[in-house]
Design a protein around this motif. Sequence first.
Motif, PDB file in Angstrom:
ATOM      1  N   THR A 155     -10.417  -1.769  -3.275  1.00  0.00           N
ATOM      2  CA  THR A 155     -10.176  -0.494  -2.159  1.00  0.00           C
ATOM      3  C   THR A 155     -11.721  -0.179  -1.840  1.00  0.00           C
ATOM      4  O   THR A 155     -11.911  -0.205  -0.403  1.00  0.00           O
ATOM      5  CB  THR A 155      -9.648   0.417  -2.762  1.00  0.00           C
ATOM      6  OG1 THR A 155      -8.280  -0.018  -3.219  1.00  0.00           O
ATOM      7  CG2 THR A 155      -9.513   1.562  -1.875  1.00  0.00           C
ATOM      8  N   ILE A 206      -8.132  -3.227  -8.636  1.00  0.00           N
ATOM      9  CA  ILE A 206      -7.450  -2.908  -7.167  1.00  0.00           C
ATOM     10  C   ILE A 206      -8.683  -1.629  -6.658  1.00  0.00           C
ATOM     11  O   ILE A 206      -8.686  -1.440  -5.458  1.00  0.00           O
ATOM     12  CB  ILE A 206      -6.011  -1.855  -7.495  1.00  0.00           C
ATOM     13  CG1 ILE A 206      -5.008  -3.040  -7.895  1.00  0.00           C
ATOM     14  CG2 ILE A 206      -5.773  -1.099  -6.357  1.00  0.00           C
ATOM     15  CD1 ILE A 206      -3.638  -2.580  -8.341  1.00  0.00           C
ATOM     16  N   ARG A 231      -3.359  -2.424  -1.607  1.00  0.00           N
ATOM     17  CA  ARG A 231      -2.867  -2.008  -3.131  1.00  0.00           C
ATOM     18  C   ARG A 231      -1.594  -2.709  -3.673  1.00  0.00           C
ATOM     19  O   ARG A 231      -1.471  -3.277  -4.588  1.00  0.00           O
ATOM     20  CB  ARG A 231      -2.836  -0.560  -3.087  1.00  0.00           C
ATOM     21  CG  ARG A 231      -2.728  -0.094  -4.448  1.00  0.00           C
ATOM     22  CD  ARG A 231      -2.502   1.362  -4.534  1.00  0.00           C
ATOM     23  NE  ARG A 231      -2.290   1.983  -5.754  1.00  0.00           N
ATOM     24  CZ  ARG A 231      -1.023   2.318  -6.284  1.00  0.00           C
ATOM     25  NH1 ARG A 231      -0.132   2.596  -5.310  1.00  0.00           N
ATOM     26  NH2 ARG A 231      -1.005   3.030  -7.325  1.00  0.00           N
TER      27      ARG A 231
END
Length: 185
Positions: free
Chosen positions: A174, A170, A157
């Motif tokens: 993830t 992001i 991140r």
Amino acid sequence: MIPLAIDPARVPIALAGNGPLAVRRLTQLREGGADPVVYSPEPDAEFAALAGERLVRALPFDRDLDAVRVLFVMGLDPAVETTLAKLARSCGVLVNVEDVIPLCDFHSPSVVRRGDLLLTVSTGGRSPTLASLLRQRLETLFPEIWGDRLRQIAGLRDQLRKDGASMAAIAKATKSLVTREGWLP
């Protein structure tokens, strides 16, 4: 109930009490990064040793509570606990009297810590045993390695933010990492 996570570096916490419940709560507070002032007129040896230099061998007065925003109370005479709860509220301090729901402004959830990953379970004080059972299950589902996994996710991140990625990008990265690694069934 409204769940909150308190940053003890910004919100001063104190504890008033004695006995095994006070030892357990002080240990939990320290695990969460707090270093509370501890008030106990006659602490037992274990509690006094754990409190160390933060121990005040008295109960707090209103002037003591002026510097506090959260007070945990346990292991004292019920009349003393009631008086402390009233005093705390009159000073604008949130109070939790262990296992005395009518005197509590908040309840502390059962906690599983894996580094910076914090998993909590709350029954609003209605069944500490159920909360404990659920916490034990979470400990099994999320072993210690989750602290390392969170650090890995945080590193990803941070790098993506540094590169100017959007929040959506992001989140997608993830999810992709967690899926690729098979961390969640």
